[in-house]
Design a protein around this motif. Sequence first.
Motif, PDB file in Angstrom:
ATOM      1  N   UNK A 261       0.834  -1.209   0.000  1.00  0.00           N
ATOM      2  CA  UNK A 261       0.000   0.000   0.000  1.00  0.00           C
ATOM      3  C   UNK A 261       0.872   1.264   0.000  1.00  0.00           C
ATOM      4  N   UNK A 262       1.967   1.243   0.770  1.00  0.00           N
ATOM      5  CA  UNK A 262       2.832   2.415   0.857  1.00  0.00           C
ATOM      6  C   UNK A 262       3.430   2.775  -0.500  1.00  0.00           C
TER       7      UNK A 262
ATOM      8  N   UNK B 122       2.390   5.801  -2.722  1.00  0.00           N
ATOM      9  CA  UNK B 122       3.534   6.348  -3.449  1.00  0.00           C
ATOM     10  C   UNK B 122       3.359   6.353  -4.955  1.00  0.00           C
ATOM     11  N   UNK B 123       2.514   5.448  -5.465  1.00  0.00           N
ATOM     12  CA  UNK B 123       2.253   5.335  -6.906  1.00  0.00           C
ATOM     13  C   UNK B 123       3.566   5.282  -7.714  1.00  0.00           C
TER      14      UNK B 123
ATOM     15  N   UNK C 263      10.124   6.305   1.401  1.00  0.00           N
ATOM     16  CA  UNK C 263       9.239   5.487   2.233  1.00  0.00           C
ATOM     17  C   UNK C 263       9.848   5.474   3.635  1.00  0.00           C
ATOM     18  N   UNK C 264       9.225   6.202   4.544  1.00  0.00           N
ATOM     19  CA  UNK C 264       9.813   6.500   5.846  1.00  0.00           C
ATOM     20  C   UNK C 264       9.080   5.758   6.963  1.00  0.00           C
TER      21      UNK C 264
ATOM     22  N   UNK D  33       6.176   9.035   2.017  1.00  0.00           N
ATOM     23  CA  UNK D  33       5.126   8.155   2.550  1.00  0.00           C
ATOM     24  C   UNK D  33       5.622   7.605   3.883  1.00  0.00           C
ATOM     25  N   UNK D  34       4.838   7.785   4.935  1.00  0.00           N
ATOM     26  CA  UNK D  34       5.258   7.315   6.253  1.00  0.00           C
ATOM     27  C   UNK D  34       4.237   6.338   6.823  1.00  0.00           C
TER      28      UNK D  34
END
Length: 326
Positions: free
Chosen positions: A144-145, A150-151, A223-224, A245-246
């Motif tokens: 999902x992230x 994030x696409x 991605x965090x 994205x977190x």
Amino acid sequence: MHAFVLQGKSFVYKEVEEPVVSQNQVKIKLKYAGLNHRDLKLPNRRNEADPALVIGSDGAGIIVEVGEGVREFTIGDEVIVNPGLGWKEKSDAPPEGFEILGLPDNGTFAGKIVVSEDHVEKKPAHLDWKEAGVVALSALTGYRAIFSKGQVKSGDTVFIPGAGSGVATYLIQFAKAADARVIVTSRSEQKRAKAIQLGADLAIDTSADWPEILQNEQIDIVIESVGKATFNRSLEVLKRGGKLVTFGATTEDDVTINIRKFFYGQYQLLGTTMGSREELRDMLRFIETKDIKPVVDQVFDLKDTQEAFDYLQAGKQFGKVALKIG
């Protein structure tokens, strides 16, 4: 049956009653389960007087009993448990009432579990039991992230601080399967080497000067999941207009940012947690198509779950930690 439970605020390995099947439910004899950082924090959400609760969100096994009304599964089916309760369709955020298995409901660190058939999926054929036992929560979170939020697209550069976590090992593989460039960080030289072996294009020391090393890179997506320790450092290397994205905070939760610098940079900050059943099914099809497998670092017996927790808490793992149950 034996189980690893949270009794009050303490973890205990003990004998518990076997669960009973009701309408539209199935009973699964578990073979493997998977640890998540969420498990370590559960005592903070309980009171000393609370009754014993079987914890654990990830698991895989064989259906041994089906309740009245079950249509999709039969005895003998090899399955994984969907740990996301009450989130069926993909949406911008989970619906009200969404929960994760293992609190408030009994979870997977036990010989058997009873769940609604809505929270069961067929085991991917290309995964062995220990891989199937650790796949759902972390891989869904990563899927999902990187895709829903994030696409990511072909040609993007994805930056992932903290290369050793279970989610990070999925993210590396997902991003490479999407034809993206992947850069990761870790304090451990060994973990950096393993990340490269897994597919990362570049692995840098967490303590290094990121802007200096990455000055010729264009970071499209971060991605965090580390939190305070790396959040602003991640923003510093993200391109203008890029996405951060977190989904977690293994260090402190509270983060202070320079809001003027943020809006001048036109950054996109996106939060995410877990995912829907629809996304879980998409993820399972994706890993089968791309032949992606979980990285399992260590396997412990159920009776040694506390030792497994200590290992996870120390941050020694690269990938997932599994519990052997069957």
